[in-house]
Every structure is written in C-alpha cells, then in structure tokens.
Design a protein around this motif. Structure first.
Motif, PDB file in Angstrom:
ATOM      1  N   THR A  74       7.624 -11.013  72.626  1.00  0.00           N
ATOM      2  CA  THR A  74       8.633 -10.331  73.437  1.00  0.00           C
ATOM      3  C   THR A  74       8.031  -9.903  74.780  1.00  0.00           C
ATOM      4  OG1 THR A  74       9.776  -9.559  71.450  1.00  0.00           O
ATOM      5  CG2 THR A  74      10.263  -8.400  73.491  1.00  0.00           C
ATOM      6  N   SER A  77       7.775 -12.966  76.930  1.00  0.00           N
ATOM      7  CA  SER A  77       9.100 -13.314  77.452  1.00  0.00           C
ATOM      8  C   SER A  77       9.525 -12.349  78.558  1.00  0.00           C
ATOM      9  CB  SER A  77      10.119 -13.300  76.308  1.00  0.00           C
ATOM     10  OG  SER A  77      11.381 -13.686  76.763  1.00  0.00           O
ATOM     11  N   ILE A 116       8.298  -1.843  74.417  1.00  0.00           N
ATOM     12  CA  ILE A 116       7.780  -2.820  73.443  1.00  0.00           C
ATOM     13  C   ILE A 116       6.304  -2.542  73.169  1.00  0.00           C
ATOM     14  CG2 ILE A 116       7.250  -5.269  73.064  1.00  0.00           C
ATOM     15  CD1 ILE A 116      10.209  -4.573  72.638  1.00  0.00           C
ATOM     16  N   THR A 143      12.031  -0.329  70.205  1.00  0.00           N
ATOM     17  CA  THR A 143      12.544  -1.694  70.382  1.00  0.00           C
ATOM     18  C   THR A 143      14.026  -1.677  70.733  1.00  0.00           C
ATOM     19  OG1 THR A 143      10.862  -2.458  68.820  1.00  0.00           O
ATOM     20  CG2 THR A 143      12.617  -4.002  69.348  1.00  0.00           C
ATOM     21  N   VAL A 181      14.718 -12.671  71.704  1.00  0.00           N
ATOM     22  CA  VAL A 181      13.378 -12.451  71.150  1.00  0.00           C
ATOM     23  C   VAL A 181      13.227 -10.991  70.721  1.00  0.00           C
ATOM     24  CG1 VAL A 181      10.902 -12.547  71.681  1.00  0.00           C
ATOM     25  CG2 VAL A 181      12.406 -14.349  72.501  1.00  0.00           C
ATOM     26  N   SER A 182      13.720 -10.073  71.540  1.00  0.00           N
ATOM     27  CA  SER A 182      13.658  -8.642  71.222  1.00  0.00           C
ATOM     28  C   SER A 182      14.482  -8.319  69.977  1.00  0.00           C
ATOM     29  CB  SER A 182      14.177  -7.807  72.390  1.00  0.00           C
ATOM     30  OG  SER A 182      13.438  -8.034  73.550  1.00  0.00           O
TER      31      SER A 182
END
Length: 194
Positions: A74, A77, A116, A143, A181-182
C-alpha cells in the motif's frame, strides 16, 4: 562393495536428493496457496493476489507477515500515486483551481501514507503485544483513516466538472488502484486470527 549395496546406496542418494529438491517447490506451492486463500474473499481478490503473490516466500503461512506485506505494498502504491499527482501538478496546462486541488490531494496522500506507516507499526508489534486486540483495533483505525484520505483526494475533483478530463482520469485511476490495495489490507487486518 557388493553390487546390491551399491544399488541401494545409489537409490537412497537419488531418492533423498529428489525429495529435497521437490520440497522447496512444495513449500512454495503451500505459501502461494496461503496467499490465494487469504485473498479469495478480500474486497478486491484479483488485486490482492496480484499484489501479494510475489511475496509468498516471504509471507510463508504467517497472517501477520501477510498483513505487513499488504500494508507495505500500500505504501508503494501510495508513493506511485504521489509521484503521479506531483508530476501532473507541475504541468503548465492546469488552471489555478486544478493546481489547488492537486496540492490538497498531495496532502491527502501524504496523510494516508503516514497512517499506513502507523498501521504497520501496530501490526509489527502484535507478536510482543500484551493486548493484541487493541493493536489490531489501532491498525484498523489507521488503515480506515488512510482510505478516507485517499477518497478525499477524489472528492476534490467532483466539485467541478470543468477539470481537464485527462488529468482527472489519470488521478482517478491511480487513486482507485491505491484504494483497492488499502481496502484489501484492511480486509486482511479485519481477519487476523488472534
């Protein structure tokens, strides 16, 4: 040496080398299966497998490692998204309003990255934590906040329809990929066995 003993020795050596050479493949398949199974019910299963399968040997069958790798991908990204937005903000074809929205978006992505990183810190501390549920709850909160910040970036573009459609689409694609992705990382955190 007797021929029978020589044959037995040869077969023993051959079989043991064959078994030991097939073991890494069997282990790798086991690790790959763990990643695929873990991702099968994720929010975006295909994106989950694509992002995490290359790390199967690192993850092995460890759910905490899987979550840590998911959060690390993450961050990667988010870095790519940040680079895209920063590059687009420096183009000469954008208006002052677009530049302001992109600047806000950069701030949102940086906040997301910080959150994150905080989540990674919480997950990494779980093995030594006295209160694993609390650590997981913190990681979920961080998150979720990161996903909110990522979506805030997109919200800035929805206020006006006059934004350059090419820039808008590039940022949207990048943010959508990051949000997937997260979301997958959050799913894996939510399903950590404690």
């Amino acid at each position: 040496m007797e021929p029978k003993l020589l044959i037995i020795l040869f077969l023993t050596t051959f079989l043991s080398s064959h078994v030991s050479s097939s073991t890494p493949n069997a282990q790798q398949n086991k690790y790959s299966t763990f990643v695929k199974t873990s991702c099968s019910s994720a929010t975006y299963p295909a994106a989950c497998v694509k992002a995490l399968l290359p790390y199967a040997a690192t993850v092995k069958s460890n759910p905490i490692r899987l979550v840590t790798v998911a959060l690390s991908t993450t961050i990667k990204s988010a870095n790519a998204t940040l680079s895209t937005i920063t590059r687009l903000s420096k183009t000469k074809q954008i208006t002052k309003w677009e530049a302001a929205v992109l600047k806000d978006c950069v701030g949102d992505i940086k906040d997301s990255m910080d959150e994150i990183k905080s989540s990674i810190k919480e997950i990494s501390g779980i093995p030594k934590s006295a209160d694993k549920h609390f650590a997981i709850s913190n990681a979920q909160t961080w998150t979720s906040a990161a996903i909110t910040d990522e979506n805030s970036c997109l919200d800035g573009f929805s206020d006006r329809k006059t934004m350059n459609p090419v820039i808008k689409q590039k940022i949207r694609n990048s943010i959508v990929n990051l949000a997937r992705v997260s979301s997958n990382a959050l799913y894996l955190i939510n399903h950590l066995p404690v």
